[in-house]
Design a protein around this motif. Structure first.
Motif, PDB file in Angstrom:
ATOM      1  N   LEU A 705      20.526   7.906   0.759  1.00 43.72           N
ATOM      2  CA  LEU A 705      21.713   7.427   1.509  1.00 43.72           C
ATOM      3  C   LEU A 705      21.974   5.935   1.221  1.00 43.72           C
ATOM      4  CD1 LEU A 705      21.328   9.615   4.794  1.00 43.72           C
ATOM      5  CD2 LEU A 705      22.844   9.885   2.878  1.00 43.72           C
ATOM      6  N   LEU A 706      20.875   5.261   0.858  1.00 44.66           N
ATOM      7  CA  LEU A 706      21.328   3.825   0.854  1.00 44.66           C
ATOM      8  C   LEU A 706      22.095   3.539  -0.337  1.00 44.66           C
ATOM      9  CD1 LEU A 706      20.168   0.983   1.325  1.00 44.66           C
ATOM     10  CD2 LEU A 706      18.611   0.966  -0.488  1.00 44.66           C
ATOM     11  N   VAL A 707      22.448   4.155  -1.312  1.00 43.17           N
ATOM     12  CA  VAL A 707      23.288   3.878  -2.359  1.00 43.17           C
ATOM     13  C   VAL A 707      24.718   4.805  -1.963  1.00 43.17           C
ATOM     14  CG1 VAL A 707      21.618   3.158  -3.942  1.00 43.17           C
ATOM     15  CG2 VAL A 707      22.399   5.582  -3.965  1.00 43.17           C
ATOM     16  N   VAL A 708      24.962   5.675  -1.085  1.00 40.36           N
ATOM     17  CA  VAL A 708      26.021   6.545  -0.874  1.00 40.36           C
ATOM     18  C   VAL A 708      27.060   5.534  -0.097  1.00 40.36           C
ATOM     19  CG1 VAL A 708      26.899   8.705   0.017  1.00 40.36           C
ATOM     20  CG2 VAL A 708      24.533   8.558  -0.980  1.00 40.36           C
ATOM     21  N   PRO A 709      28.348   5.555  -0.749  1.00 34.50           N
ATOM     22  CA  PRO A 709      29.110   4.742   0.130  1.00 34.50           C
ATOM     23  C   PRO A 709      29.777   5.539   1.067  1.00 34.50           C
ATOM     24  CG  PRO A 709      29.929   5.446  -2.045  1.00 34.50           C
ATOM     25  CD  PRO A 709      28.655   5.859  -2.125  1.00 34.50           C
ATOM     26  N   ASP A 710      30.169   4.866   2.036  1.00 39.68           N
ATOM     27  CA  ASP A 710      30.938   5.560   3.358  1.00 39.68           C
ATOM     28  C   ASP A 710      32.151   6.000   2.948  1.00 39.68           C
ATOM     29  OD1 ASP A 710      28.801   5.301   5.023  1.00 39.68           O
ATOM     30  OD2 ASP A 710      29.690   3.572   6.183  1.00 39.68           O
ATOM     31  N   ALA A 752      17.234  -2.001   5.438  1.00 39.55           N
ATOM     32  CA  ALA A 752      17.793  -2.267   3.973  1.00 39.55           C
ATOM     33  C   ALA A 752      19.310  -2.373   3.853  1.00 39.55           C
ATOM     34  CB  ALA A 752      17.132  -1.059   2.995  1.00 39.55           C
ATOM     35  N   MET A 753      19.757  -1.406   4.739  1.00 39.29           N
ATOM     36  CA  MET A 753      21.228  -1.608   4.477  1.00 39.29           C
ATOM     37  C   MET A 753      21.976  -2.576   5.097  1.00 39.29           C
ATOM     38  SD  MET A 753      22.520   2.245   5.700  1.00 39.29           S
ATOM     39  CE  MET A 753      22.616   3.625   4.465  1.00 39.29           C
ATOM     40  N   VAL A 765      29.127   2.285  -9.268  1.00 34.65           N
ATOM     41  CA  VAL A 765      29.442   2.755  -7.877  1.00 34.65           C
ATOM     42  C   VAL A 765      29.215   1.823  -6.831  1.00 34.65           C
ATOM     43  CG1 VAL A 765      28.449   4.639  -6.064  1.00 34.65           C
ATOM     44  CG2 VAL A 765      28.677   5.108  -8.561  1.00 34.65           C
ATOM     45  N   ASP A 766      30.310   1.548  -6.280  1.00 31.91           N
ATOM     46  CA  ASP A 766      30.075   0.272  -5.114  1.00 31.91           C
ATOM     47  C   ASP A 766      29.495   1.020  -3.755  1.00 31.91           C
ATOM     48  OD1 ASP A 766      31.299  -1.565  -6.676  1.00 31.91           O
ATOM     49  OD2 ASP A 766      33.391  -0.780  -6.068  1.00 31.91           O
ATOM     50  N   SER A 767      28.247   0.330  -3.452  1.00 28.87           N
ATOM     51  CA  SER A 767      27.645   0.726  -2.183  1.00 28.87           C
ATOM     52  C   SER A 767      28.284  -0.046  -1.165  1.00 28.87           C
ATOM     53  CB  SER A 767      26.037   0.774  -2.375  1.00 28.87           C
ATOM     54  OG  SER A 767      25.569   1.339  -3.535  1.00 28.87           O
ATOM     55  N   TYR A 772      31.500  -3.247   2.435  1.00 26.86           N
ATOM     56  CA  TYR A 772      31.506  -3.897   3.712  1.00 26.86           C
ATOM     57  C   TYR A 772      31.228  -5.460   3.632  1.00 26.86           C
ATOM     58  CZ  TYR A 772      31.634   0.539   5.942  1.00 26.86           C
ATOM     59  OH  TYR A 772      31.793   1.876   6.212  1.00 26.86           O
ATOM     60  N   GLY A 773      30.406  -5.926   2.522  1.00 29.71           N
ATOM     61  CA  GLY A 773      30.392  -7.494   2.375  1.00 29.71           C
ATOM     62  C   GLY A 773      29.530  -8.221   3.554  1.00 29.71           C
TER      63      GLY A 773
END
Length: 885
Positions: A705-710, A752-753, A765-767, A772-773
């Motif tokens: 889930l850390l690399v899955v974008p919303d 980590a997020m 892939v943009d996480s 959110y930056g």
């Protein structure tokens, strides 16, 4: 969203709540910034070789469900499929159907037809075999245009000096006719200069309309004058490029006039009974004959050759009212008259107009001449295809009689083949026509002459015969074009052969079953030409293949063709060309289906992936195809852990290939399946708890889930919230700490997020770090979720203070301590104190593993020696090791 996990639902006392809130503030407002690369270097282990010989990403795990059975029901899915259908989007829903949006638009070019007065019936009257002007007129007018200025000179004045004198020997009746022709209105001479092409067309149309009006008002002589003056315009060739269009416009007027005269005479024959279509001169009454003669006398009095010739040709069919052989006699006379026209262009078009009004007579003359191959060839080129096709056997007879030395017979057969490719001869004659033609064609020695002729007859063969005859033609072409690599000089003709075959063989199993088709393709050895041929084949396949196929003949042949296209891609290939090739290859892949044989389907996808590795759109399409089959087939598996792990693995593969919608669907399906995990599973025939396997799966899920974008429509951290909601609602075993351990495992993910850069990402892939930056609202959402999780952990630790739970309490406290040590900023005194309290709580009853505690304490002391972690030295003095005594 996860509204159920909120602080208001926690049953903890006020003191613990205050401590928890403060600890939350310190942990996330002062979380330790991580330097992942430096930490990796410090913690890097010695590299050792690992054997991956038995590794495969889809290899089944050994865990089986307690209700396991061999395979699912065919055509059905497990109950999980229905439960997930309400929350999981079909990964196929966002796929394109492969069609070229441009292929949905067909532009039809139509040339605006100019008005003319000849009806369909009148066109038939100038010959049943005559090709209607409606099919040619607009084409000629649109093709032969000019920007030069045009002029119209109409002399309508009187010429009394040339009239016959009263003392002449001409009868009164003839003299009257001459006077009517010569006595025109004075001052009616008009010369229109500097006309544009459209102005010229408009003026001619006005004359055409004037002709009709004069005829309708019974001014027959005036109508004839208009026709004569318009015919004179055909003598002017000053603007030569416009002459064909002028010819069309003027002959329209002549056709109109010819039809009006014919109709008038026909109407005079209707009393007492109408004439039959096949009437003879004997059926015509005297009045009609006299009127017809009167018109021909008027025409004969026209002094200039060109208008007299054209007007008489327009009335040629009226000769039927006079004599049985009138048309034949008149035709010969008119043909001879054309020789008197000095301008060759005017003479050619005069002959063309004459040919328009009786084609069969011209063919009869060709037969009588004999050995006139050049004339026969011209006839086959000029006459309408239907006319030639209906008389194909006669033409073959004439070709056979021609002298080979004067004009090669294969050229005559080529001309005949052009007509037969557009129109069909009688069915009973088709085989003999093909045999007679090919006997001549196959004897042609020159490869260039041979292929030029053979290429034409391929169309006729495909239209009327089966694959057997077509295969024979291909074999003959290969035989003639292979020696000395003659095919290298005939690529355009060979391409034409392919393009003529494909429209007639939409069933590719029939096409590829032709023995000589693939060897014929092997003659295309120039890369650019070979690719173009392959593209034309694939375009026809995609357009006409209606159903998915698993035919090995089709698959092997098309894989070879697609590989040829793929291998042509290099560093210089344009993006548009890559896109075009990818669409064709994807269209082929989309039409391959092995039904329920999923192993075959996967094997095909693996082979295609290895074959088409240079085209990224094809690879992505294969990933889509694999994802689609995974999404469809996973619910049919019996073992629930097999389903969970395959959902997660498929989601990771889809994510790694930028298939975000498919990845989202797989991950949501996995979350929806969690409530169905049984509390016990069968392993090697024994019932065991499923909790260890479930915890292992959830930890793997959290790391993904850390690399899955919303999702832009689902809210912040919707997958994390959904997972935690499922964990909260799941029925865990009695006296189980599994749920709390999941909450503790989720805290490192949330920490980590909150970092500026993530520990790991997926290329392209943009996480959430990019989406959110570091937006404060995003950090605030993470803080709220952490608040809820830590509250749950503290509440649970409080409930384990009794004798039977102290061992579990110590273990959980030590786990939370490790989480704070790894992710919290312990330079804050209060957070530092909380960590110390958790350490002491974990050692309070002496149930912690002493060896683990000692190694942990040594690690903290080692870290305290680093410059940015020197604050840990004070904490180590307060961490004591206690025993159960």
């Amino acid at each position: 969203m996860v509204p159920s996990l909120c602080c208001s639902g926690l049953c903890i006392n006020m003191t613990v709540h205050i401590i928890f809130l403060y600890m939350f503030y310190v942990l996330h407002r002062h979380s330790r910034a991580r330097k992942y690369e430096a930490e990796v270097q410090m913690c890097r282990l010695e590299v050792s070789a690992v054997d991956f010989s038995d590794y495969h990403p889809l290899k089944a795990i050994t865990v089986t469900d307690s209700k396991a059975r061999r395979g699912g029901r065919k055509g059905s899915t497990s109950s999980s499929s229905s439960s997930s259908s309400s929350v999981v989007l079909d990964p196929l829903s966002s796929m394109l159907d492969g069609s070229d949006p441009l292929s949905l638009f067909a532009a039809v070019s139509q040339t605006p037809a100019l008005p003319h007065s000849i009806s369909a019936g009148k066109e038939e009257e100038v010959g049943s075999d005559f090709e209607p002007w409606s099919s040619k007129r607009g084409e000629i007018l649109s093709r032969f245009t000019t920007t030069e200025k045009l002029s119209i000179n109409l002399f309508m004045g009187s010429d009394k000096s040339k009239a016959s004198s009263p003392s002449s020997a001409v009868s009164e009746k003839v003299r009257t006719r001459l006077e009517e022709l010569d006595d025109l209105e004075e001052g009616s001479q008009r010369e229109l200069l500097n006309l544009s092409q459209q102005d010229y067309v408009n003026r001619i149309e006005e004359l055409n309309q004037s002709l009709k009006e004069a005829w309708g008002s019974d001014q027959k002589v005036k109508a004839l004058k208009i026709v004569i003056q318009c015919s004179k315009l055909l003598s002017d060739t000053s603007v030569i490029q416009f002459y064909p269009s002028k010819f069309v416009l003027i002959t329209d007027i002549l056709d109109t006039f010819g039809g009006l005269v014919y109709d008038r005479i026909w109407s005079m024959c209707a009393d007492p009974h109408p004439l039959p279509e096949s009437f003879s001169a004997d059926d015509v009454n005297d009045t009609a004959k006299e009127t017809c003669l009167n018109w021909f006398f008027k025409i004969a009095s026209i002094r200039e050759l060109v208008p007299r010739l054209y007007v008489e040709a327009a009335l040629l069919k009226c000769n039927r009212f006079l004599t049985k052989s009138g048309i034949q006699e008149t035709l010969q006379r008119l043909t001879a008259m054309i020789r008197g026209i000095g301008d060759p262009l005017v003479a050619v078009y005069a002959r063309a107009y004459l040919c328009r009004v009786l084609l069969t007579e011209m063919m009869d003359r060709c037969k009588k001449l004999g050995n006139n191959a050049l004339l026969l060839n011209s006839v086959m080129w000029a006459f309408r295809a239907e006319f030639v096709a209906m008389r194909a056997t006669d033409f073959i007879g004439m070709i056979k009689d021609c002298d080979e030395a004067g004009f090669p017979k294969h050229l005559l057969f080529a001309s005949l083949g052009r007509s037969l490719s557009c129109a069909d001869p009688p069915e009973s004659e088709r085989l003999s026509i093909l045999n007679d033609a090919w006997k001549v064609i196959t004897k042609v020695r020159s490869p260039r002459d041979y292929i030029n002729c053979a290429e034409i007859w391929v169309e006729f063969t495909c239209r009327h015969f089966t694959k057997r005859e077509v295969n024979t033609i291909l074999a003959d072409i290969i035989k003639h074009m292979t020696p000395d690599r003659a095919f290298e000089d005939a690529y355009p003709q060979l391409q034409s052969v392919i393009k003529k075959i494909l429209p007639h063989f939409h069933d590719f199993s029939v096409l590829f079953s032709m023995e000589k088709f693939l060897p014929f393709l092997d003659m295309f050895q120039k890369d650019s030409v070979r690719v173009e041929v392959c593209k034309s084949i694939m375009e026809v396949f995609i357009k006409h293949q209606q159903e998915a196929t698993r035919d090995p003949v089709i698959l092997n042949a098309l894989l070879h063709i697609c590989k040829t296209m793929h291998d042509s891609v290099n560093a210089l290939t344009l993006d548009d060309e890559k896109r075009s090739l990818s669409l064709l290859i994807n269209g082929f892949i989309r039409m391959v289906s092995f039904g329920r044989d999923f192993e075959q389907q996967l094997s095909f996808c693996v082979e295609a992936r290895a074959t088409f590795c240079n085209l990224e759109p094809v690879i992505i399409h294969l990933i889509h195809a694999c994802a689609a089959y995974s999404f469809i087939t996973i619910p049919s598996l019996t073992s629930i852990f097999n389903r969970l792990n395959l959902y997660l693995l498929s989601g990771e593969v889809a994510l790694a290939n930028q298939c975000l919608s498919q990845a989202d669907a797989f991950l949501k399906a996995a979350v929806s399946l969690l409530p169905e995990v049984p509390r016990t599973i069968s392993i090697e025939g024994k019932q065991r708890s499923s909790e260890p396997f479930l915890l292992d799966f959830i930890n793997n899920f959290l790391s993904t889930l850390l690399v899955v974008p919303d999702h832009p429509e689902q809210g912040v951290l919707y997958l994390v919230r959904g997972l935690l909601n499922m964990v909260q609602d799941y029925t865990w075993e009695d006296n189980s700490d599994a749920k709390i351990r999941v909450y503790i495992s989720a805290l490192p993910l949330l920490a980590a997020m909150s970092q500026e850069s993530y520990l790991y990402t997926i290329p392209k892939v943009d996480s959430n770090e990019t989406l959110y930056g570091g937006d404060p609202k995003f950090i605030a959402e993470i803080n709220k979720l952490c608040e809820t999780l830590i509250g749950q952990v503290l509440d649970h630790l409080k409930g384990l203070g009794r004798d039977e739970g102290v061992r579990r309490q110590g273990s959980l406290a030590f786990s939370l301590f490790g989480c704070l040590l790894a992710h919290g900023d312990l330079r804050n005194n209060k957070l530092n104190q909380l960590a110390v309290n958790l350490w002491n709580l974990s050692h309070k009853h002496g149930f912690c593993d002493t060896r683990t505690s000692v190694r942990t304490l040594e690690y903290i002391k080692h870290q305290a020696q680093l410059a940015d972690l020197s604050h840990l030295s004070d904490m180590t003095a307060r961490l004591s090791l206690q025993s159960r005594t």
